[in-house]
Design an enzyme around this catalytic site. Structure first.
Site, PDB file in Angstrom:
ATOM      1  N   ARG A  30      -8.513  -0.541   4.998  1.00 26.75           N
ATOM      2  CA  ARG A  30      -7.787   0.411   4.386  1.00 26.75           C
ATOM      3  C   ARG A  30      -6.414  -0.027   3.767  1.00 26.75           C
ATOM      4  O   ARG A  30      -5.904   0.405   2.807  1.00 26.75           O
ATOM      5  CB  ARG A  30      -7.266   1.553   5.348  1.00 26.75           C
ATOM      6  CG  ARG A  30      -8.487   2.308   5.752  1.00 26.75           C
ATOM      7  CD  ARG A  30      -8.032   3.720   6.215  1.00 26.75           C
ATOM      8  NE  ARG A  30      -7.002   4.419   5.632  1.00 26.75           N
ATOM      9  CZ  ARG A  30      -6.360   5.411   6.164  1.00 26.75           C
ATOM     10  NH1 ARG A  30      -6.578   6.077   7.200  1.00 26.75           N
ATOM     11  NH2 ARG A  30      -5.554   6.131   5.446  1.00 26.75           N
ATOM     12  N   ASP A  62       4.783  20.004   8.028  1.00 25.04           N
ATOM     13  CA  ASP A  62       5.365  21.226   8.044  1.00 25.04           C
ATOM     14  C   ASP A  62       6.729  20.827   6.901  1.00 25.04           C
ATOM     15  O   ASP A  62       7.100  21.795   6.386  1.00 25.04           O
ATOM     16  CB  ASP A  62       6.049  21.735   9.343  1.00 25.04           C
ATOM     17  CG  ASP A  62       6.306  20.434   9.989  1.00 25.04           C
ATOM     18  OD1 ASP A  62       5.861  19.359  10.207  1.00 25.04           O
ATOM     19  OD2 ASP A  62       7.834  20.649  10.558  1.00 25.04           O
ATOM     20  N   LEU A  63       7.240  19.670   7.067  1.00 25.49           N
ATOM     21  CA  LEU A  63       8.240  19.432   6.235  1.00 25.49           C
ATOM     22  C   LEU A  63       7.979  19.416   4.682  1.00 25.49           C
ATOM     23  O   LEU A  63       8.791  19.715   3.862  1.00 25.49           O
ATOM     24  CB  LEU A  63       8.857  17.981   6.586  1.00 25.49           C
ATOM     25  CG  LEU A  63       9.404  17.972   8.134  1.00 25.49           C
ATOM     26  CD1 LEU A  63       9.775  16.530   8.346  1.00 25.49           C
ATOM     27  CD2 LEU A  63      10.321  18.888   8.298  1.00 25.49           C
ATOM     28  N   CYS A  95      -4.863  12.160  12.826  1.00 23.76           N
ATOM     29  CA  CYS A  95      -5.648  10.950  13.115  1.00 23.76           C
ATOM     30  C   CYS A  95      -5.206  10.490  14.511  1.00 23.76           C
ATOM     31  O   CYS A  95      -4.603  11.228  15.178  1.00 23.76           O
ATOM     32  CB  CYS A  95      -5.105   9.825  11.987  1.00 23.76           C
ATOM     33  SG  CYS A  95      -3.338   9.427  12.192  1.00 23.76           S
ATOM     34  N   LYS A 124       0.937  -1.375  -0.186  1.00 26.62           N
ATOM     35  CA  LYS A 124      -0.049   0.029  -0.040  1.00 26.62           C
ATOM     36  C   LYS A 124       0.871   1.233  -0.068  1.00 26.62           C
ATOM     37  O   LYS A 124       0.739   2.390  -0.637  1.00 26.62           O
ATOM     38  CB  LYS A 124      -0.810   0.036   1.295  1.00 26.62           C
ATOM     39  CG  LYS A 124      -1.458   1.361   1.565  1.00 26.62           C
ATOM     40  CD  LYS A 124      -2.569   1.175   2.872  1.00 26.62           C
ATOM     41  CE  LYS A 124      -1.611   1.357   4.219  1.00 26.62           C
ATOM     42  NZ  LYS A 124      -1.309   2.721   4.330  1.00 26.62           N
ATOM     43  N   ASN A 125       1.916   1.121   0.817  1.00 26.35           N
ATOM     44  CA  ASN A 125       2.605   2.546   0.956  1.00 26.35           C
ATOM     45  C   ASN A 125       3.793   2.638  -0.311  1.00 26.35           C
ATOM     46  O   ASN A 125       4.256   3.865  -0.249  1.00 26.35           O
ATOM     47  CB  ASN A 125       3.410   2.454   2.256  1.00 26.35           C
ATOM     48  CG  ASN A 125       2.458   2.681   3.365  1.00 26.35           C
ATOM     49  OD1 ASN A 125       1.261   2.862   3.417  1.00 26.35           O
ATOM     50  ND2 ASN A 125       2.823   2.188   4.613  1.00 26.35           N
ATOM     51  N   ARG A 146       0.291  14.445  13.074  1.00 29.76           N
ATOM     52  CA  ARG A 146       0.236  14.343  11.471  1.00 29.76           C
ATOM     53  C   ARG A 146       0.754  15.476  10.892  1.00 29.76           C
ATOM     54  O   ARG A 146      -0.037  15.830   9.648  1.00 29.76           O
ATOM     55  CB  ARG A 146      -0.608  13.453  10.610  1.00 29.76           C
ATOM     56  CG  ARG A 146      -0.986  12.104  11.343  1.00 29.76           C
ATOM     57  CD  ARG A 146      -0.109  10.982  11.649  1.00 29.76           C
ATOM     58  NE  ARG A 146       0.566  10.591  10.387  1.00 29.76           N
ATOM     59  CZ  ARG A 146      -0.137   9.568   9.593  1.00 29.76           C
ATOM     60  NH1 ARG A 146      -1.087   8.815   9.969  1.00 29.76           N
ATOM     61  NH2 ARG A 146       0.466   8.885   8.480  1.00 29.76           N
ATOM     62  N   PRO A 147       1.598  16.266  11.252  1.00 33.31           N
ATOM     63  CA  PRO A 147       1.708  17.715  10.531  1.00 33.31           C
ATOM     64  C   PRO A 147       2.289  17.519   9.180  1.00 33.31           C
ATOM     65  O   PRO A 147       3.003  16.391   8.851  1.00 33.31           O
ATOM     66  CB  PRO A 147       2.854  18.606  11.739  1.00 33.31           C
ATOM     67  CG  PRO A 147       3.631  17.162  12.093  1.00 33.31           C
ATOM     68  CD  PRO A 147       2.531  16.158  12.432  1.00 33.31           C
ATOM     69  N   ARG A 158      -4.581  10.401   4.763  1.00 26.64           N
ATOM     70  CA  ARG A 158      -3.354  11.285   4.459  1.00 26.64           C
ATOM     71  C   ARG A 158      -2.462  11.287   3.464  1.00 26.64           C
ATOM     72  O   ARG A 158      -2.071  12.538   2.845  1.00 26.64           O
ATOM     73  CB  ARG A 158      -2.613  11.236   5.948  1.00 26.64           C
ATOM     74  CG  ARG A 158      -1.395  11.820   6.057  1.00 26.64           C
ATOM     75  CD  ARG A 158      -0.556  11.162   7.192  1.00 26.64           C
ATOM     76  NE  ARG A 158       0.685  11.870   7.151  1.00 26.64           N
ATOM     77  CZ  ARG A 158       1.004  13.179   7.306  1.00 26.64           C
ATOM     78  NH1 ARG A 158       0.088  14.006   7.936  1.00 26.64           N
ATOM     79  NH2 ARG A 158       2.242  13.801   7.453  1.00 26.64           N
TER      80      ARG A 158
HETATM   81  C1  EPZ Z   1       4.241   7.074   6.111  1.00 26.30           C
HETATM   82  O1  EPZ Z   1       3.337   8.072   6.713  1.00 26.30           O
HETATM   83  C2  EPZ Z   1       3.496   5.707   6.246  1.00 26.30           C
HETATM   84  N1  EPZ Z   1       2.111   5.888   5.443  1.00 26.30           N
HETATM   85  C3  EPZ Z   1       2.907   5.316   7.638  1.00 26.30           C
HETATM   86  O2  EPZ Z   1       2.128   4.329   7.466  1.00 26.30           O
HETATM   87  C4  EPZ Z   1       4.276   5.153   8.409  1.00 26.30           C
HETATM   88  O3  EPZ Z   1       3.796   4.890   9.662  1.00 26.30           O
HETATM   89  C5  EPZ Z   1       4.967   6.435   8.461  1.00 26.30           C
HETATM   90  O4  EPZ Z   1       5.357   6.638   7.035  1.00 26.30           O
HETATM   91  C6  EPZ Z   1       6.270   6.207   9.213  1.00 26.30           C
HETATM   92  O5  EPZ Z   1       6.863   5.117   8.727  1.00 26.30           O
HETATM   93  C7  EPZ Z   1       2.538   5.843   4.030  1.00 26.30           C
HETATM   94  O6  EPZ Z   1       3.378   5.772   3.399  1.00 26.30           O
HETATM   95  C8  EPZ Z   1       1.047   5.940   3.189  1.00 26.30           C
HETATM   96  P1  EPZ Z   1       6.205  10.447   8.084  1.00 26.30           P
HETATM   97  P2  EPZ Z   1       3.857   9.603   6.506  1.00 26.30           P
HETATM   98  O7  EPZ Z   1       6.112  11.614   7.588  1.00 26.30           O
HETATM   99  O8  EPZ Z   1       4.962   9.731   5.409  1.00 26.30           O
HETATM  100  C9  EPZ Z   1       6.540  13.585  11.587  1.00 26.30           C
HETATM  101  C10 EPZ Z   1       0.365   2.696   7.723  1.00 26.30           C
HETATM  102  O9  EPZ Z   1      -0.191   2.146   8.784  1.00 26.30           O
HETATM  103  N2  EPZ Z   1       6.297  14.556  10.528  1.00 26.30           N
HETATM  104  O10 EPZ Z   1       7.401   9.505   7.722  1.00 26.30           O
HETATM  105  O11 EPZ Z   1       2.760  10.403   6.764  1.00 26.30           O
HETATM  106  C11 EPZ Z   1       5.189  12.589  11.962  1.00 26.30           C
HETATM  107  O12 EPZ Z   1       4.340  13.295  12.876  1.00 26.30           O
HETATM  108  C12 EPZ Z   1       0.841   4.303   7.782  1.00 26.30           C
HETATM  109  O13 EPZ Z   1       0.372   2.283   6.746  1.00 26.30           O
HETATM  110  C13 EPZ Z   1       6.387  16.008  10.863  1.00 26.30           C
HETATM  111  O14 EPZ Z   1       6.924  16.400  11.812  1.00 26.30           O
HETATM  112  O15 EPZ Z   1       4.810   9.603   8.113  1.00 26.30           O
HETATM  113  C14 EPZ Z   1       5.739  11.357  12.330  1.00 26.30           C
HETATM  114  O16 EPZ Z   1       6.257  11.670  13.849  1.00 26.30           O
HETATM  115  C15 EPZ Z   1       0.506   4.871   9.284  1.00 26.30           C
HETATM  116  N3  EPZ Z   1       6.212  16.850   9.863  1.00 26.30           N
HETATM  117  C16 EPZ Z   1       7.251  11.406  11.632  1.00 26.30           C
HETATM  118  O17 EPZ Z   1       7.464  12.657  10.988  1.00 26.30           O
HETATM  119  C17 EPZ Z   1       6.007  16.396   8.515  1.00 26.30           C
HETATM  120  O18 EPZ Z   1       5.899  17.163   7.831  1.00 26.30           O
HETATM  121  C18 EPZ Z   1       7.203  10.222  10.442  1.00 26.30           C
HETATM  122  O19 EPZ Z   1       6.251  10.586   9.858  1.00 26.30           O
HETATM  123  C19 EPZ Z   1       5.904  14.992   8.404  1.00 26.30           C
HETATM  124  C20 EPZ Z   1       6.075  14.023   9.117  1.00 26.30           C
END
Ligand code: EPZ
Length: 420
Positions: free
Chosen positions: A399, A124-125, A116, A22-23, A121-122, A92
């Protein structure tokens, strides 16, 4: 809404095929916005999130056809660059249409995804990286309104307080494929799903190097072409099935897996005593000896994946001794603790730590799923709990898992589905 009724105590045995990731799929579907030419993607899992992304692409002007395990994406001739709240708020990952829309159409209006249960889930990056490429981004009524007359390469540090960001890396990498000059993304995500996206983009004609490492370099090109591509298998589904085998004391063979994507999970499971045999595209799990307590910390890849945290907690709740799980990616990703404790587990939360005291047995109960991986955790617990477990709100499960109940039943589980 449906619920699953699980009769515990059945030992899983047999062979199971793992579905596509999925990811990996979701950002690759977003990447089809970078070209007007047809794209064909195979190995696609039939999931609720797949359908949501298809709806989003159709709302943006793509003709999308999904048959068997193959999606074809073509341009319909009309273009819409607004991704509506009603779709983005349900998933998201749809936020990663922003980068491709900007790169292809120089403008976009994408709803902010909202939070969620697993965290705020910000984004900002994502915004930092796109601004570094020269995009003008404003927030208006819950939407990111973006314009970019010209995207230019930049050196971007994309690490956040919790380390690298998967979808921020995806968004910025996709936008940079058509930016003038060279973009370097430092502290990029290294997940296999990012590698799959980069390979898809390079097949379209992008020039990306260093993917799979924390420093990705992208040289912008003028146009990208339509391609055919098969996505990687789902390493989290594979990990979930390995735990299903271990928690029931079973013997299961997984086919269509890339075990090289599962280093941290397999290392930890072998460390606690699991008997795991890796071969070409298969993993065989045997429950040949008792498991030992351990400590786990979730980290960005190649660390232990946060998406396996809940499933591991179900397993460790039955292992003698005290195990500690520390959640460093989403410190609030512990909604499943209360539900496991209702089944007789002894788990305490202390901030980002879950302290798990193994018990001899779990008892079936009525429990409620709160998110995708918590759903899997509760089903795993139900497989081994004494008596009947009812897991409600399993739309969360659908999902990200393709027919999980049917697949588990094919291995000897006793799960039925009923309307709530
Ligand atoms: C991806 O989400 C995955 N989803 C998530 O899988 C997975 O848990 C996550 O990566 C971490 O491995 C998909 O690929 C569709 P992140 P993503 O940005 O990209 C913080 C599942 O169960 N952050 O890597 O949204 C964030 O809050 C789902 O399949 C910021 O601070 O996650 C988190 O603490 C759930 N600012 C950390 O970074 C930002 O702009 C990692 O989040 C973005 C993220």
């Amino acid at each position: 809404m449906d619920r699953l009724i699980i009769e515990g105590g059945k030992r899983l045995q047999g062979e199971i095929g793992i579905s596509g990731s999925k990811n990996a799929l979701l950002p690759i579907l977003a990447a089809t916005l970078l070209t007007d030419e047809p794209c064909r993607i195979s190995g696609v899992p039939c999931l609720r999130d797949t359908s949501t992304m298809i709806r989003i692409l159709r709302s943006l002007g793509k003709n999308v056809n999904f048959k068997n395990d193959e999606i074809t994406v073509k341009s319909s001739g009309h273009v819409n660059t607004t991704a509506e709240y009603k779709l983005v708020s349900t998933m998201r990952a749809s936020f990663c249409v922003l980068g491709p829309l900007l790169a292809k159409f120089k403008k976009a209006r994408v709803s902010l995804p909202g939070g969620c249960v697993i965290g705020l889930r910000p984004v900002d990056l994502h915004l930092k990286g796109l601004r570094a490429l020269g995009a003008c981004l404003d927030i208006d009524k819950g939407y990111v309104v973006a314009r970019a007359d010209r995207l230019s390469g930049a050196h971007i540090y994309l690490g956040g307080a919790f380390g690298s960001s998967v979808l921020a890396t995806a968004n910025v990498m996709m936008a940079a494929t058509k930016a003038y000059g060279i973009t370097k993304i430092e502290s990029a995500a290294c997940e296999p799903e990012i590698v799959d996206l980069a390979k898809f983009l390079n097949k379209m004609g992008a020039r990306i190097k260093g993917f799979g490492t924390p420093l990705i370099e992208i040289e912008g090109v003028r146009r990208l072409q339509g391609v055919e591509y098969r996505i990687i298998p789902d390493r989290i589904e594979a990990g979930t099935f390995i735990i299903a085998a271990l928690i029931t004391g079973g013997d299961v063979k997984l086919v269509n897996v890339i075990w090289q994507h599962m280093g941290a999970v397999l290392d930890k499971l072998e460390d606690i005593g699991a008997d795991i045999e890796k071969a070409d595209k298969t993993i065989e799990v045997k429950s040949s000896r008792p498991l030992r307590a351990t400590n786990i910390t979730t980290l960005p890849y190649p660390g232990f994946p946060t998406d396996m945290q809940a499933q591991m907690m179900a397993l460790m709740s039955l292992v003698p001794g005290v195990s500690i799980i520390t959640e460093k990616v989403y410190p609030d990703r512990f909604m499943h603790i209360a539900e496991l404790n209702r089944m007789g587990a002894h788990i305490q939360r202390q901030g980002p730590h879950a302290i798990i005291e193994g018990v001899g047995q779990l008892c079936g109960a009525k429990v409620m799923a709160s998110d995708l991986r918590a759903s899997a955790c509760l089903i795993l617990a139900g497989l081994v709990a004494k008596g009947i477990t009812s897991v409600s709100r399993i739309y969360h499960l659908e999902r990200g898992y393709e027919n999980l109940d049917e697949k588990l039943n094919s291995l000897g589980a006793r799960i039925c589905r009923e309307k709530e």
